[in-house]
Design a protein around this motif. Structure first.
Motif, mmCIF file in Angstrom:
data_model
loop_
_atom_site.group_PDB
_atom_site.id
_atom_site.type_symbol
_atom_site.label_atom_id
_atom_site.label_comp_id
_atom_site.label_asym_id
_atom_site.label_seq_id
_atom_site.Cartn_x
_atom_site.Cartn_y
_atom_site.Cartn_z
ATOM 1 N N LYS A 149 0.828 -1.211 0.000
ATOM 2 C CA LYS A 149 0.000 0.000 0.000
ATOM 3 C C LYS A 149 0.861 1.259 0.000
ATOM 4 C CE LYS A 149 -3.923 -1.911 2.523
ATOM 5 N NZ LYS A 149 -4.618 -1.892 3.811
ATOM 6 N N GLY A 150 2.182 1.093 0.172
ATOM 7 C CA GLY A 150 3.079 2.244 0.194
ATOM 8 C C GLY A 150 3.209 2.867 1.571
ATOM 9 N N GLU A 151 2.712 2.198 2.598
ATOM 10 C CA GLU A 151 2.794 2.722 3.966
ATOM 11 C C GLU A 151 4.114 2.338 4.620
ATOM 12 O OE1 GLU A 151 -0.646 1.075 5.865
ATOM 13 O OE2 GLU A 151 -2.033 2.248 4.637
ATOM 14 N N ARG A 152 4.862 1.460 3.983
ATOM 15 C CA ARG A 152 6.149 0.995 4.505
ATOM 16 C C ARG A 152 7.052 0.758 3.309
ATOM 17 N NH1 ARG A 152 7.873 -4.161 4.367
ATOM 18 N NH2 ARG A 152 9.251 -4.849 6.009
ATOM 19 N N ASN A 153 8.324 1.128 3.439
ATOM 20 C CA ASN A 153 9.268 0.958 2.334
ATOM 21 C C ASN A 153 9.654 -0.503 2.150
ATOM 22 O OD1 ASN A 153 9.471 3.621 1.508
ATOM 23 N ND2 ASN A 153 11.000 4.094 3.056
ATOM 24 N N MET A 154 9.945 -0.853 0.904
ATOM 25 C CA MET A 154 10.396 -2.199 0.563
ATOM 26 C C MET A 154 11.921 -2.191 0.569
ATOM 27 S SD MET A 154 9.772 -4.223 -3.057
ATOM 28 C CE MET A 154 8.014 -3.981 -3.036
ATOM 29 N N SER A 155 12.522 -3.105 1.305
ATOM 30 C CA SER A 155 13.987 -3.184 1.330
ATOM 31 C C SER A 155 14.481 -3.903 0.068
ATOM 32 C CB SER A 155 14.454 -3.938 2.573
ATOM 33 O OG SER A 155 14.169 -5.317 2.441
ATOM 34 N N ALA A 156 15.776 -3.803 -0.172
ATOM 35 C CA ALA A 156 16.374 -4.480 -1.332
ATOM 36 C C ALA A 156 16.227 -6.000 -1.199
ATOM 37 C CB ALA A 156 17.837 -4.094 -1.465
ATOM 38 N N GLU A 157 16.397 -6.504 0.017
ATOM 39 C CA GLU A 157 16.255 -7.947 0.241
ATOM 40 C C GLU A 157 14.817 -8.393 -0.028
ATOM 41 O OE1 GLU A 157 16.498 -11.064 3.940
ATOM 42 O OE2 GLU A 157 17.902 -9.385 3.932
ATOM 43 N N GLU A 158 13.853 -7.593 0.421
ATOM 44 C CA GLU A 158 12.445 -7.919 0.184
ATOM 45 C C GLU A 158 12.126 -7.867 -1.303
ATOM 46 O OE1 GLU A 158 10.635 -6.302 4.430
ATOM 47 O OE2 GLU A 158 10.782 -4.934 2.732
ATOM 48 N N GLN A 159 12.718 -6.911 -1.987
ATOM 49 C CA GLN A 159 12.529 -6.808 -3.438
ATOM 50 C C GLN A 159 13.006 -8.085 -4.123
ATOM 51 O OE1 GLN A 159 13.632 -3.125 -5.798
ATOM 52 N NE2 GLN A 159 15.341 -4.456 -6.288
ATOM 53 N N ASP A 160 14.176 -8.599 -3.709
ATOM 54 C CA ASP A 160 14.715 -9.839 -4.276
ATOM 55 C C ASP A 160 13.779 -11.014 -4.009
ATOM 56 O OD1 ASP A 160 16.866 -8.256 -4.915
ATOM 57 O OD2 ASP A 160 18.243 -9.171 -3.477
ATOM 58 N N GLN A 161 13.269 -11.089 -2.783
ATOM 59 C CA GLN A 161 12.377 -12.188 -2.410
ATOM 60 C C GLN A 161 11.070 -12.123 -3.201
ATOM 61 O OE1 GLN A 161 12.224 -11.444 1.842
ATOM 62 N NE2 GLN A 161 13.565 -13.192 2.249
ATOM 63 N N ILE A 162 10.546 -10.924 -3.381
ATOM 64 C CA ILE A 162 9.290 -10.762 -4.133
ATOM 65 C C ILE A 162 9.485 -11.192 -5.586
ATOM 66 C CG2 ILE A 162 7.668 -9.048 -5.042
ATOM 67 C CD1 ILE A 162 7.911 -7.616 -2.309
ATOM 68 N N ALA A 163 10.621 -10.815 -6.174
ATOM 69 C CA ALA A 163 10.916 -11.220 -7.559
ATOM 70 C C ALA A 163 10.950 -12.741 -7.662
ATOM 71 C CB ALA A 163 12.233 -10.609 -8.018
ATOM 72 N N ALA A 164 11.569 -13.378 -6.687
ATOM 73 C CA ALA A 164 11.644 -14.843 -6.692
ATOM 74 C C ALA A 164 10.255 -15.454 -6.503
ATOM 75 C CB ALA A 164 12.584 -15.324 -5.588
ATOM 76 N N PHE A 165 9.478 -14.901 -5.584
ATOM 77 C CA PHE A 165 8.148 -15.446 -5.309
ATOM 78 C C PHE A 165 7.210 -15.283 -6.500
ATOM 79 C CE2 PHE A 165 3.778 -15.073 -3.729
ATOM 80 C CZ PHE A 165 3.654 -16.291 -3.065
ATOM 81 N N LEU A 166 7.247 -14.103 -7.132
ATOM 82 C CA LEU A 166 6.354 -13.833 -8.269
ATOM 83 C C LEU A 166 6.894 -14.393 -9.581
ATOM 84 C CD1 LEU A 166 5.304 -10.133 -7.496
ATOM 85 C CD2 LEU A 166 3.994 -12.222 -7.073
ATOM 86 N N ASP A 167 8.151 -14.885 -9.547
ATOM 87 C CA ASP A 167 8.801 -15.435 -10.725
ATOM 88 C C ASP A 167 8.868 -14.403 -11.853
ATOM 89 O OD1 ASP A 167 10.165 -17.414 -12.130
ATOM 90 O OD2 ASP A 167 8.325 -18.159 -13.066
ATOM 91 N N VAL A 168 9.355 -13.196 -11.498
ATOM 92 C CA VAL A 168 9.543 -12.110 -12.470
ATOM 93 C C VAL A 168 10.966 -11.589 -12.327
ATOM 94 C CG1 VAL A 168 7.117 -11.424 -12.533
ATOM 95 C CG2 VAL A 168 8.639 -10.343 -10.887
ATOM 96 N N ARG A 169 11.405 -10.831 -13.318
ATOM 97 C CA ARG A 169 12.744 -10.247 -13.267
ATOM 98 C C ARG A 169 12.820 -9.213 -12.145
ATOM 99 N NH1 ARG A 169 11.843 -8.043 -18.065
ATOM 100 N NH2 ARG A 169 13.221 -6.329 -17.570
ATOM 101 N N LEU A 170 13.978 -9.110 -11.536
ATOM 102 C CA LEU A 170 14.213 -8.154 -10.453
ATOM 103 C C LEU A 170 13.968 -6.717 -10.926
ATOM 104 C CD1 LEU A 170 15.216 -7.695 -7.573
ATOM 105 C CD2 LEU A 170 17.546 -7.701 -8.459
ATOM 106 N N GLU A 171 14.346 -6.420 -12.174
ATOM 107 C CA GLU A 171 14.163 -5.070 -12.721
ATOM 108 C C GLU A 171 12.687 -4.691 -12.757
ATOM 109 O OE1 GLU A 171 15.875 -7.492 -14.348
ATOM 110 O OE2 GLU A 171 17.926 -6.797 -14.089
ATOM 111 N N GLU A 172 11.832 -5.683 -13.015
ATOM 112 C CA GLU A 172 10.391 -5.427 -13.055
ATOM 113 C C GLU A 172 9.879 -5.009 -11.684
ATOM 114 O OE1 GLU A 172 7.042 -7.628 -15.468
ATOM 115 O OE2 GLU A 172 8.778 -8.934 -15.218
ATOM 116 N N VAL A 173 10.275 -5.757 -10.663
ATOM 117 C CA VAL A 173 9.855 -5.435 -9.298
ATOM 118 C C VAL A 173 10.402 -4.061 -8.915
ATOM 119 C CG1 VAL A 173 10.012 -6.097 -6.865
ATOM 120 C CG2 VAL A 173 9.674 -7.846 -8.608
#
Length: 156
Positions: free
Chosen positions: A39-63
């Motif tokens: 929702k944008g109420e909390r920042n996404m860390s770089a580590e979380e960004q990596d995990q989300i890319a892996a979970f959603l099976d998308v490129r890191l650049e997309e996330v």
């Protein structure tokens, strides 16, 4: 707090057939933390960004681009792809190039004439960098500056 493209993240979750809770479990986070992040109420860390890319099976650049809230690049913004015109070269620009000789000094300001004859005021910074760099005639700007740049080990 931060601008994020929430819609994109929720669409990707739906496409995966996954829920916010599934993502939270995968990332070992509380579901409310994921919800606040998307929702944008909390920042996404770089580590979380990596995990989300892996979970959603998308490129890191997309996330990364959607975490900023604005996709990068021409395709995402649905702009036409740049097509290089090989006939358009420096020696054949196709249009008259603007030069110093075209500057019109009037009322203490600098102007140029547009294609329709209208006078356009030049930005005050125009020409401010002139003469600040000199390239020697014998310098090849296409040659590598240092052939060993980026070398991590010695050749034996």
């Amino acid at each position: 707090m931060s601008k994020i493209d929430s819609k994109w993240f929720y669409e990707k979750l739906e496409q995966q057939g996954a829920s916010l809770r599934d993502m939270a479990r995968f990332m070992s986070l509380d579901p409310s933390a994921i919800s606040r992040m998307l929702k944008g109420e909390r920042n996404m860390s770089a580590e979380e960004q990596d995990q989300i890319a892996a979970f959603l099976d998308v490129r890191l650049e997309e996330v990364a681009s959607h975490r900023r809230g604005e996709p990068a690049g021409l395709g995402e913004k649905q702009q036409e792809v740049y097509l290089h015109d090989p006939g358009l070269t420096v020696s054949n620009p196709g249009v008259k190039m603007f030069t110093e000789a075209d500057i019109i000094y009037k009322d203490g300001k600098r102007w140029m004439e547009g294609p329709d004859g209208e006078l356009l005021e030049l930005h005050p910074a125009y020409g401010s960098m002139k003469g600040t760099i000199t390239i020697p005639d014998d310098l090849d700007l296409t040659a590598p500056a240092d052939p060993d740049w980026g070398k991590v080990y010695e050749d034996d």
